[in-house]
Motif scaffolding. Structure first.
Motif, PDB file in Angstrom:
ATOM      1  N   ASP A 189     -32.482 -14.224 -38.497  1.00 34.04           N
ATOM      2  CA  ASP A 189     -32.291 -12.977 -38.040  1.00 34.04           C
ATOM      3  C   ASP A 189     -30.909 -12.475 -38.737  1.00 34.04           C
ATOM      4  OD1 ASP A 189     -30.574 -13.895 -36.317  1.00 34.04           O
ATOM      5  OD2 ASP A 189     -31.687 -12.904 -34.676  1.00 34.04           O
ATOM      6  N   SER A 190     -30.191 -13.166 -39.357  1.00 28.53           N
ATOM      7  CA  SER A 190     -28.909 -13.145 -39.880  1.00 28.53           C
ATOM      8  C   SER A 190     -27.793 -13.075 -38.829  1.00 28.53           C
ATOM      9  CB  SER A 190     -28.940 -11.786 -40.844  1.00 28.53           C
ATOM     10  OG  SER A 190     -29.846 -12.213 -41.984  1.00 28.53           O
ATOM     11  N   THR A 191     -28.006 -13.369 -37.645  1.00 26.43           N
ATOM     12  CA  THR A 191     -27.157 -13.408 -36.881  1.00 26.43           C
ATOM     13  C   THR A 191     -26.161 -14.653 -36.902  1.00 26.43           C
ATOM     14  OG1 THR A 191     -28.601 -12.358 -35.248  1.00 26.43           O
ATOM     15  CG2 THR A 191     -26.473 -13.300 -34.276  1.00 26.43           C
ATOM     16  N   ALA A 192     -24.703 -14.445 -36.853  1.00 23.68           N
ATOM     17  CA  ALA A 192     -23.878 -15.536 -36.802  1.00 23.68           C
ATOM     18  C   ALA A 192     -23.685 -16.267 -35.745  1.00 23.68           C
ATOM     19  CB  ALA A 192     -22.579 -15.040 -37.248  1.00 23.68           C
ATOM     20  N   VAL A 193     -23.760 -17.661 -35.455  1.00 29.27           N
ATOM     21  CA  VAL A 193     -23.753 -18.445 -34.303  1.00 29.27           C
ATOM     22  C   VAL A 193     -22.413 -19.486 -34.469  1.00 29.27           C
ATOM     23  CG1 VAL A 193     -24.776 -20.028 -32.823  1.00 29.27           C
ATOM     24  CG2 VAL A 193     -26.142 -18.455 -34.011  1.00 29.27           C
ATOM     25  N   VAL A 194     -21.798 -19.574 -33.627  1.00 32.88           N
ATOM     26  CA  VAL A 194     -20.623 -20.338 -33.579  1.00 32.88           C
ATOM     27  C   VAL A 194     -21.192 -21.814 -33.031  1.00 32.88           C
ATOM     28  CG1 VAL A 194     -18.281 -20.881 -32.792  1.00 32.88           C
ATOM     29  CG2 VAL A 194     -18.774 -18.586 -33.400  1.00 32.88           C
ATOM     30  N   VAL A 195     -20.872 -22.562 -33.607  1.00 34.39           N
ATOM     31  CA  VAL A 195     -21.534 -23.966 -33.306  1.00 34.39           C
ATOM     32  C   VAL A 195     -20.223 -24.899 -33.095  1.00 34.39           C
ATOM     33  CG1 VAL A 195     -22.719 -26.079 -33.824  1.00 34.39           C
ATOM     34  CG2 VAL A 195     -23.237 -23.887 -34.764  1.00 34.39           C
ATOM     35  N   GLU A 196     -19.995 -25.344 -31.639  1.00 33.95           N
ATOM     36  CA  GLU A 196     -18.911 -26.502 -31.377  1.00 33.95           C
ATOM     37  C   GLU A 196     -19.412 -27.512 -31.132  1.00 33.95           C
ATOM     38  OE1 GLU A 196     -16.456 -24.624 -28.082  1.00 33.95           O
ATOM     39  OE2 GLU A 196     -16.602 -22.701 -28.727  1.00 33.95           O
ATOM     40  N   PRO A 197     -18.601 -28.767 -31.130  1.00 36.54           N
ATOM     41  CA  PRO A 197     -18.714 -29.924 -30.653  1.00 36.54           C
ATOM     42  C   PRO A 197     -19.284 -29.702 -29.139  1.00 36.54           C
ATOM     43  CG  PRO A 197     -16.543 -30.189 -31.945  1.00 36.54           C
ATOM     44  CD  PRO A 197     -17.270 -28.597 -31.637  1.00 36.54           C
ATOM     45  N   MET A 234     -10.843 -28.363 -38.632  1.00 41.95           N
ATOM     46  CA  MET A 234     -11.522 -27.681 -37.420  1.00 41.95           C
ATOM     47  C   MET A 234     -13.090 -27.750 -37.510  1.00 41.95           C
ATOM     48  SD  MET A 234     -11.665 -23.461 -37.324  1.00 41.95           S
ATOM     49  CE  MET A 234     -10.230 -23.062 -36.394  1.00 41.95           C
ATOM     50  N   ASN A 235     -13.344 -28.228 -36.120  1.00 42.92           N
ATOM     51  CA  ASN A 235     -14.673 -28.708 -36.053  1.00 42.92           C
ATOM     52  C   ASN A 235     -15.865 -27.762 -35.751  1.00 42.92           C
ATOM     53  OD1 ASN A 235     -13.665 -31.230 -35.780  1.00 42.92           O
ATOM     54  ND2 ASN A 235     -13.545 -31.430 -33.559  1.00 42.92           N
ATOM     55  N   GLU A 236     -15.420 -26.217 -35.934  1.00 40.18           N
ATOM     56  CA  GLU A 236     -16.422 -25.204 -35.640  1.00 40.18           C
ATOM     57  C   GLU A 236     -16.870 -24.834 -37.208  1.00 40.18           C
ATOM     58  OE1 GLU A 236     -14.305 -22.203 -33.948  1.00 40.18           O
ATOM     59  OE2 GLU A 236     -13.654 -23.343 -31.940  1.00 40.18           O
ATOM     60  N   SER A 237     -18.280 -24.392 -37.015  1.00 39.61           N
ATOM     61  CA  SER A 237     -18.852 -23.739 -38.186  1.00 39.61           C
ATOM     62  C   SER A 237     -19.539 -22.815 -37.727  1.00 39.61           C
ATOM     63  CB  SER A 237     -19.650 -25.354 -38.753  1.00 39.61           C
ATOM     64  OG  SER A 237     -20.677 -25.561 -37.938  1.00 39.61           O
ATOM     65  N   VAL A 238     -20.105 -21.970 -38.825  1.00 40.88           N
ATOM     66  CA  VAL A 238     -20.865 -20.716 -38.702  1.00 40.88           C
ATOM     67  C   VAL A 238     -22.360 -21.190 -39.044  1.00 40.88           C
ATOM     68  CG1 VAL A 238     -21.324 -18.261 -38.935  1.00 40.88           C
ATOM     69  CG2 VAL A 238     -18.808 -19.245 -38.643  1.00 40.88           C
ATOM     70  N   GLU A 239     -23.217 -20.832 -38.372  1.00 41.14           N
ATOM     71  CA  GLU A 239     -24.743 -21.171 -39.186  1.00 41.14           C
ATOM     72  C   GLU A 239     -25.367 -19.855 -39.191  1.00 41.14           C
ATOM     73  OE1 GLU A 239     -27.829 -23.343 -36.783  1.00 41.14           O
ATOM     74  OE2 GLU A 239     -26.600 -24.808 -37.514  1.00 41.14           O
ATOM     75  N   ARG A 240     -25.984 -19.619 -40.421  1.00 42.08           N
ATOM     76  CA  ARG A 240     -26.847 -18.455 -40.217  1.00 42.08           C
ATOM     77  C   ARG A 240     -28.270 -18.742 -39.788  1.00 42.08           C
ATOM     78  NH1 ARG A 240     -23.988 -13.909 -40.751  1.00 42.08           N
ATOM     79  NH2 ARG A 240     -22.433 -14.209 -42.068  1.00 42.08           N
ATOM     80  N   VAL A 241     -28.783 -17.970 -38.760  1.00 40.90           N
ATOM     81  CA  VAL A 241     -30.134 -18.198 -38.508  1.00 40.90           C
ATOM     82  C   VAL A 241     -30.912 -17.186 -39.095  1.00 40.90           C
ATOM     83  CG1 VAL A 241     -29.502 -19.065 -36.238  1.00 40.90           C
ATOM     84  CG2 VAL A 241     -29.568 -16.948 -36.562  1.00 40.90           C
TER      85      VAL A 241
END
Length: 142
Positions: free
Chosen positions: A10-18, A1-8
């Protein structure tokens, strides 16, 4: 799977896609404006090579609905309206800004999937995520 979750911070989850190819997105956006348009295209995917006629979303939806009408059984009438029902639901949830976004999906008609070492697979209609396309070329293999 190419998606990952990155923490910023402010602790908000962000979905990162290609990131999909911008030129391919613009080509599909152009095809979306004319329902009868289609172009022969060859795509490179993680699974193999796919070639067929790239078509816009509305053309794909109309052909998908037409193929669903050929299904027999008790739920046949309900399933034939499914493509339009899905689009209506999605449009209701989208904001005006989302409506103007570049396409994230690609649709092919009369497609052939070629996997390494196996017999090619014919597909009347195909839909895939643009972010999964790693390369493309106009035309079909000779």
């Amino acid at each position: 799977m190419n998606e990952s979750v990155e923490r910023v911070p402010d602790s908000t989850a962000v979905v990162v896609e290609p990131v999909p190819d911008l030129q391919l997105q613009l080509l599909i956006q152009l095809l979306d404006k004319e329902m009868r348009s289609g172009l022969p295209l060859t795509l490179t995917l993680p699974a193999g090579v796919l070639h067929g006629d790239v078509i816009g979303h509305e053309a794909w939806k109309a052909e998908w609905a037409r193929s669903l009408r050929q299904v027999e059984g008790e739920g046949a009438n309900l399933i034939a309206e499914f493509p339009e029902t899905v689009d209506q639901g999605i449009n209701e949830l989208r904001s005006d800004e989302d409506q103007r976004q570049l396409p994230r999906w690609i649709h092919l008609r009369d497609a052939t999937l070629v996997l390494g070492g196996s017999t090619p697979i014919g597909l009347p209609l195909w839909r895939g995520r643009l972010a999964d396309v790693s390369g493309w070329a106009l035309g079909r293999p000779e």
